[in-house]
Design a protein around this motif. Structure first.
Motif, PDB file in Angstrom:
ATOM      1  N   LYS A 176     -38.017 -26.405 -19.584  1.00  0.00           N
ATOM      2  CA  LYS A 176     -36.878 -25.923 -18.813  1.00  0.00           C
ATOM      3  C   LYS A 176     -35.632 -25.949 -19.693  1.00  0.00           C
ATOM      4  O   LYS A 176     -35.403 -26.906 -20.433  1.00  0.00           O
ATOM      5  CB  LYS A 176     -36.646 -26.803 -17.583  1.00  0.00           C
ATOM      6  N   ILE A 177     -34.834 -24.914 -19.565  1.00  0.00           N
ATOM      7  CA  ILE A 177     -33.512 -24.861 -20.193  1.00  0.00           C
ATOM      8  C   ILE A 177     -32.515 -24.755 -19.046  1.00  0.00           C
ATOM      9  O   ILE A 177     -32.570 -23.812 -18.259  1.00  0.00           O
ATOM     10  CB  ILE A 177     -33.370 -23.654 -21.129  1.00  0.00           C
ATOM     11  N   ILE A 202     -28.583 -15.255 -17.776  1.00  0.00           N
ATOM     12  CA  ILE A 202     -28.997 -16.037 -18.935  1.00  0.00           C
ATOM     13  C   ILE A 202     -30.344 -15.483 -19.375  1.00  0.00           C
ATOM     14  O   ILE A 202     -31.311 -15.486 -18.599  1.00  0.00           O
ATOM     15  CB  ILE A 202     -29.145 -17.537 -18.601  1.00  0.00           C
ATOM     16  N   ILE A 203     -30.438 -15.009 -20.613  1.00  0.00           N
ATOM     17  CA  ILE A 203     -31.677 -14.391 -21.097  1.00  0.00           C
ATOM     18  C   ILE A 203     -32.168 -15.117 -22.341  1.00  0.00           C
ATOM     19  O   ILE A 203     -31.405 -15.334 -23.288  1.00  0.00           O
ATOM     20  CB  ILE A 203     -31.474 -12.898 -21.425  1.00  0.00           C
ATOM     21  N   LEU A 204     -33.449 -15.458 -22.340  1.00  0.00           N
ATOM     22  CA  LEU A 204     -34.090 -16.077 -23.496  1.00  0.00           C
ATOM     23  C   LEU A 204     -34.855 -15.001 -24.260  1.00  0.00           C
ATOM     24  O   LEU A 204     -35.648 -14.256 -23.683  1.00  0.00           O
ATOM     25  CB  LEU A 204     -35.046 -17.178 -23.049  1.00  0.00           C
ATOM     26  N   TYR A 205     -34.599 -14.916 -25.567  1.00  0.00           N
ATOM     27  CA  TYR A 205     -35.267 -13.937 -26.410  1.00  0.00           C
ATOM     28  C   TYR A 205     -36.076 -14.624 -27.507  1.00  0.00           C
ATOM     29  O   TYR A 205     -35.642 -15.633 -28.074  1.00  0.00           O
ATOM     30  CB  TYR A 205     -34.244 -13.036 -27.123  1.00  0.00           C
ATOM     31  N   GLU A 211     -35.650 -15.113 -17.874  1.00  0.00           N
ATOM     32  CA  GLU A 211     -34.293 -14.893 -17.381  1.00  0.00           C
ATOM     33  C   GLU A 211     -33.958 -15.867 -16.256  1.00  0.00           C
ATOM     34  O   GLU A 211     -34.847 -16.384 -15.573  1.00  0.00           O
ATOM     35  CB  GLU A 211     -34.130 -13.463 -16.846  1.00  0.00           C
ATOM     36  N   ALA A 212     -32.667 -16.102 -16.081  1.00  0.00           N
ATOM     37  CA  ALA A 212     -32.164 -16.875 -14.946  1.00  0.00           C
ATOM     38  C   ALA A 212     -30.736 -16.424 -14.686  1.00  0.00           C
ATOM     39  O   ALA A 212     -30.131 -15.722 -15.508  1.00  0.00           O
ATOM     40  CB  ALA A 212     -32.213 -18.374 -15.239  1.00  0.00           C
ATOM     41  N   THR A 213     -30.180 -16.814 -13.539  1.00  0.00           N
ATOM     42  CA  THR A 213     -28.781 -16.516 -13.233  1.00  0.00           C
ATOM     43  C   THR A 213     -28.095 -17.774 -12.732  1.00  0.00           C
ATOM     44  O   THR A 213     -28.728 -18.677 -12.159  1.00  0.00           O
ATOM     45  CB  THR A 213     -28.642 -15.410 -12.165  1.00  0.00           C
ATOM     46  N   THR A 214     -26.780 -17.860 -12.952  1.00  0.00           N
ATOM     47  CA  THR A 214     -26.021 -19.023 -12.501  1.00  0.00           C
ATOM     48  C   THR A 214     -25.736 -18.933 -11.003  1.00  0.00           C
ATOM     49  O   THR A 214     -25.605 -17.836 -10.442  1.00  0.00           O
ATOM     50  CB  THR A 214     -24.686 -19.118 -13.256  1.00  0.00           C
ATOM     51  N   ILE A 220     -25.964 -15.669 -23.143  1.00  0.00           N
ATOM     52  CA  ILE A 220     -25.265 -16.203 -21.976  1.00  0.00           C
ATOM     53  C   ILE A 220     -24.206 -15.200 -21.529  1.00  0.00           C
ATOM     54  O   ILE A 220     -23.129 -15.096 -22.118  1.00  0.00           O
ATOM     55  CB  ILE A 220     -24.622 -17.560 -22.301  1.00  0.00           C
ATOM     56  N   GLY A 221     -24.538 -14.427 -20.526  1.00  0.00           N
ATOM     57  CA  GLY A 221     -23.607 -13.465 -19.959  1.00  0.00           C
ATOM     58  C   GLY A 221     -23.011 -12.512 -20.970  1.00  0.00           C
ATOM     59  O   GLY A 221     -21.884 -12.048 -20.816  1.00  0.00           O
ATOM     60  N   ASN A 222     -23.766 -12.212 -22.023  1.00  0.00           N
ATOM     61  CA  ASN A 222     -23.292 -11.352 -23.115  1.00  0.00           C
ATOM     62  C   ASN A 222     -22.040 -11.901 -23.794  1.00  0.00           C
ATOM     63  O   ASN A 222     -21.343 -11.175 -24.502  1.00  0.00           O
ATOM     64  CB  ASN A 222     -23.033  -9.922 -22.625  1.00  0.00           C
TER      65      ASN A 222
END
Length: 365
Positions: A34-35, A48-51, A64-67, A89-91
């Motif tokens: 988990k992040i 929030i996107i993990l690449y 992906e996740a969102t705050t 993080i949110g670009n």
């Protein structure tokens, strides 16, 4: 961190996707991690996107996740093995991080973000801080140079700073002792040939610690290519087709001083250098000098057109798939190697008058 994008794009110069063994770094893979974090100043719904890093200049969205309304998020991902990733993080930021078997936390101070939760990421943060420090000092010297009445003194400060950075990177490599994040630290070495002993030692540790990791193998391969093109090494064999379709071997010019010239029709610096090469070739071709031009053009007609436009009269061959350039570790063009009569490398990347001066030294006026 101020260096997020700098470090990210620096790594993309040679990074490929890692895949390999299932039990590395004392972890068991695949591993569910988990992040998470609660981020100040982030509105609800911030993405929030993990690449994963994929090939040169590429990346792939893997989670992906969102705050929420409080800026909190939790992103879950199954890690196939230890590797390098980025977190968008949110670009606003693209944070480089190491994923293994441990959960990670993300925190921020305004626009600056930090990932913690494992020794690898603590070491990565230390690297980022070091890079930031030297970058800031370098920027200050650039400003000083622009306004100084004694620019020579400022250049001396630049040299001292470069020496300081070189020493700091070597000390960091020793401290990391073959940790996975060492792959990032290697990118901070500017004088790679002058630091090859410490690089070789570092890569040996990485290969011992991560023997099946394709990223480690790719990096090792790139540095082996560098070793093969260092002054004193014997040039690797090349046999490629000419514009007329006949194959021409580099070895066929033994007994002459030969410059291998990697270039392409679309490379403006290459085209600008061609008149200098033509001048040197015209002056010394009858004294035992040859140029072996290796184009990495994919369009053979564009290559042939450039040969005609630039009045190129020396030997030309085409490396359309780039395999020879890859073997020679060519990261940018123009890239040249000057060989002696036995095929050993005696100089690299001679530009402008430097080539003619070297030939004068070897063959006379």
């Amino acid at each position: 961190m101020k260096t997020l994008h700098n470090i990210f794009f620096l790594l993309l110069a040679f990074i490929v996707v890692s895949c390999g063994g299932s039990t590395e770094n004392n972890g068991t893979y695949p591993a569910k991690v988990k992040i998470s974090g609660t981020l100040d100043g982030q509105k609800e719904g911030t993405q929030i996107i993990l690449y994963t890093i994929q090939g040169v200049g590429g990346k792939k969205n893997v989670a992906e996740a969102t705050t929420n309304a409080k800026g909190a998020f939790t992103l879950e991902y199954t890690v196939p093995k230890i590797g390098l990733y980025t977190l968008n993080i949110g670009n606003q930021a693209e944070e480089l991080l190491v994923l293994e078997t441990k959960d990670l936390k993300v925190e921020n101070n305004g626009e600056f973000f930090k990932v913690t939760g494992s020794k690898e990421n603590d070491q990565l943060n230390e690297l980022k801080d070091m890079y930031d420090s030297f970058t800031e000092k370098g920027n200050e010297l650039q400003q000083e140079y622009a306004t100084s009445e004694n620019q020579a003194a400022v250049l001396e400060k630049f040299k001292k700073l470069q020496d300081e950075q070189k020493g700091a990177v070597k000390a960091m490599l020793k401290k990391l002792d073959g940790a996975y994040v060492t792959l990032v630290a290697l990118n901070f070495i500017q004088d790679k040939e002058g630091s090859f002993d410490v690089i070789s030692e570092t890569i040996q540790k990485l290969e011992t610690n991560f023997p099946q990791d394709s990223l480690v193998m790719e990096v090792a391969k790139s540095y082996n290519a560098l070793k093969s093109t260092m002054v004193g090494a014997e040039a690797m064999p090349i046999t490629l087709p000419s514009p007329q379709g006949e194959t021409i071997a580099l070895e066929s010019f033994r007994g002459k001083y030969v410059m291998i010239d990697f270039w392409a029709s679309w490379c403006r610096p290459c085209r600008m250098e061609n008149p200098n090469v033509l001048k040197a070739y015209t002056k010394y071709k009858d004294k035992g000098f040859e140029v072996y031009g290796v184009s990495i053009d994919r369009d053979a007609e564009a290559w042939k057109g450039a040969i005609a436009q630039d009045h190129i009269s020396w030997t030309q061959v085409l490396d359309a798939d780039g395999e020879v350039a890859k073997q020679y570790g060519v990261e940018g063009i123009p890239f040249t190697l000057l060989l002696d009569q036995e095929g050993k490398i005696i100089a690299k990347n001679l530009r402008g008058d430097a080539l003619e001066k070297k030939l004068e030294e070897l063959l006379g006026k």
